[in-house]
Design a protein around this motif. Sequence first.
Motif, short mmCIF file in Angstrom:
data_model
loop_
_atom_site.label_atom_id
_atom_site.label_comp_id
_atom_site.label_asym_id
_atom_site.label_seq_id
_atom_site.Cartn_x
_atom_site.Cartn_y
_atom_site.Cartn_z
N LEU A 195 13.12 105.57 -19.49
CA LEU A 195 13.65 104.23 -19.22
C LEU A 195 12.80 103.46 -18.22
O LEU A 195 13.10 102.30 -17.92
N THR A 196 11.74 104.09 -17.70
CA THR A 196 10.83 103.40 -16.77
C THR A 196 9.60 102.84 -17.48
O THR A 196 8.72 102.27 -16.83
N CYS A 197 9.50 102.99 -18.80
CA CYS A 197 8.32 102.46 -19.49
C CYS A 197 8.31 100.93 -19.34
O CYS A 197 9.30 100.26 -19.56
N ASN A 198 7.18 100.39 -18.93
CA ASN A 198 7.12 98.95 -18.66
C ASN A 198 5.70 98.39 -18.82
O ASN A 198 5.25 97.57 -18.03
N SER A 199 5.01 98.82 -19.88
CA SER A 199 3.64 98.38 -20.10
C SER A 199 3.54 97.07 -20.89
O SER A 199 2.44 96.56 -21.10
N TRP A 200 4.67 96.55 -21.34
CA TRP A 200 4.70 95.39 -22.24
C TRP A 200 3.80 94.25 -21.76
O TRP A 200 2.96 93.73 -22.51
N LEU A 201 3.94 93.84 -20.49
CA LEU A 201 3.19 92.70 -19.98
C LEU A 201 1.72 93.02 -19.73
O LEU A 201 0.92 92.11 -19.52
N ARG A 202 1.35 94.31 -19.81
CA ARG A 202 -0.03 94.71 -19.53
C ARG A 202 -0.74 95.27 -20.76
O ARG A 202 -1.84 95.81 -20.65
N LEU A 203 -0.13 95.15 -21.92
CA LEU A 203 -0.75 95.68 -23.13
C LEU A 203 -2.10 95.04 -23.41
O LEU A 203 -2.97 95.67 -24.02
N ASP A 204 -2.28 93.80 -22.98
CA ASP A 204 -3.56 93.14 -23.24
C ASP A 204 -4.71 93.76 -22.43
O ASP A 204 -5.88 93.43 -22.64
N GLN A 205 -4.38 94.68 -21.52
CA GLN A 205 -5.41 95.38 -20.75
C GLN A 205 -5.97 96.59 -21.51
O GLN A 205 -6.93 97.21 -21.05
N ILE A 206 -5.35 96.94 -22.62
CA ILE A 206 -5.87 98.05 -23.43
C ILE A 206 -7.07 97.54 -24.23
O ILE A 206 -6.94 96.65 -25.07
N ALA A 207 -8.23 98.11 -23.94
CA ALA A 207 -9.48 97.61 -24.52
C ALA A 207 -9.91 98.36 -25.78
O ALA A 207 -10.69 97.84 -26.58
N CYS A 208 -9.42 99.58 -25.98
CA CYS A 208 -9.89 100.40 -27.11
C CYS A 208 -9.15 100.00 -28.39
O CYS A 208 -8.08 99.38 -28.34
N PRO A 209 -9.68 100.37 -29.55
CA PRO A 209 -8.96 100.14 -30.81
C PRO A 209 -7.64 100.91 -30.83
O PRO A 209 -7.58 102.06 -30.38
N VAL A 210 -6.60 100.28 -31.38
CA VAL A 210 -5.26 100.88 -31.40
C VAL A 210 -4.67 100.78 -32.80
O VAL A 210 -4.83 99.77 -33.49
N LEU A 211 -3.97 101.82 -33.21
CA LEU A 211 -3.14 101.81 -34.42
C LEU A 211 -1.71 102.13 -34.02
O LEU A 211 -1.47 103.07 -33.25
N VAL A 212 -0.77 101.35 -34.53
CA VAL A 212 0.65 101.60 -34.28
C VAL A 212 1.29 102.11 -35.57
O VAL A 212 1.09 101.54 -36.65
N LEU A 213 2.06 103.20 -35.45
CA LEU A 213 2.84 103.74 -36.57
C LEU A 213 4.30 103.79 -36.14
O LEU A 213 4.61 104.29 -35.05
N GLY A 214 5.19 103.28 -36.97
CA GLY A 214 6.59 103.25 -36.59
C GLY A 214 7.52 103.57 -37.75
O GLY A 214 7.09 103.67 -38.90
N GLY A 215 8.79 103.73 -37.43
CA GLY A 215 9.81 103.98 -38.44
C GLY A 215 10.77 102.80 -38.51
O GLY A 215 11.37 102.43 -37.50
N GLY A 216 10.90 102.22 -39.68
CA GLY A 216 11.75 101.06 -39.84
C GLY A 216 13.22 101.33 -39.54
O GLY A 216 13.96 100.43 -39.16
N GLN A 217 13.64 102.59 -39.70
CA GLN A 217 15.04 102.97 -39.46
C GLN A 217 15.18 103.77 -38.15
O GLN A 217 16.12 104.56 -38.02
N ASP A 218 14.27 103.55 -37.22
CA ASP A 218 14.27 104.29 -35.96
C ASP A 218 15.53 103.98 -35.15
O ASP A 218 15.73 102.86 -34.69
N GLN A 219 16.39 104.99 -34.99
CA GLN A 219 17.63 104.81 -34.22
C GLN A 219 17.51 105.30 -32.78
O GLN A 219 18.51 105.36 -32.07
N VAL A 220 16.30 105.63 -32.37
CA VAL A 220 16.06 106.05 -30.99
C VAL A 220 15.43 104.91 -30.19
O VAL A 220 15.91 104.55 -29.10
N LEU A 221 14.35 104.32 -30.73
CA LEU A 221 13.65 103.25 -30.02
C LEU A 221 13.63 101.94 -30.80
O LEU A 221 13.32 100.90 -30.23
#
Length: 264
Positions: A195-221
């Motif tokens: 519950l302390t994750c708070n990188s949202w406002l600093r995501l633009d500081q990530i300089a490397c290539p990124v891939l996001v994988l998610g679940g459309g029915q994710d009931q956890v996050l």
Amino acid sequence: MPLVKKLRLTVEGSTLDCVRFGGGKKPLIMLPGLSLQGVGEAALPLAWAYRAFAKEYTIYVLDKRTVVPKGCTIKDLAEDTALAIKRLGLAQADVLGVSQGGMIAQELAIGFPDFVRRLVLAVTASRPNETMERTVHGWIEMAQRDQWAAFTADMMERMYSPAYVKKYRWLLPLLSKMGKPRDKERFLALAEACLTCNSWLRLDQIACPVLVLGGGQDQVLTGRASEEMAERLGCPIHLYEQLGHAAYDEAPDFNRRVMEFLGE
């Protein structure tokens, strides 16, 4: 099955377990999610699940520290991870972070950019949302009351697709007996850290290539947590529309997608 070795690394005032397997020249750091088991206990299943990487990569699955102080944050865990990478003698690696491990991976890429060549963020989030808070608080309450059967059932229902749950529901009594963690206080501290994750406002500081994988029915996050990260990062995303939080377990092409991205 690739050869598996268990390592124990020293971090600030504690230790951190690592499972190493594979014989490839390229290093891959895997950061798993919140679990009742340590990576050492799950060493063989991990090596089997990710055996496709073993020819090209040497894989290091990093746990969280053995002794987790109350009030520990995702940022603290990322600093531990950076220390562990130094202890392993790695200058740079590809990083796959799953769930809580993805939260840690974001902070690692922001705070220690030289360590991360390419980054995969799987079924994770960059800030708390209502679903995450409700889920994590529920798990904490069940753990505090030692309601491990209810905990296991709730985790399975929230993480897996209805078809998967229906197929493997018969395993619930066995999983419930195996489900109690060796160190309940450590599990609780790690759950609260989510519950302390708070990188949202600093995501633009990530300089490397990124891939996001998610679940459309994710009931956890939620699947939306994955989508908003990809939007802010301006990076590619694949959302498994019919799968939930355990898309990494259920999707037959999950490992292939990760390998293709890291190989670019």
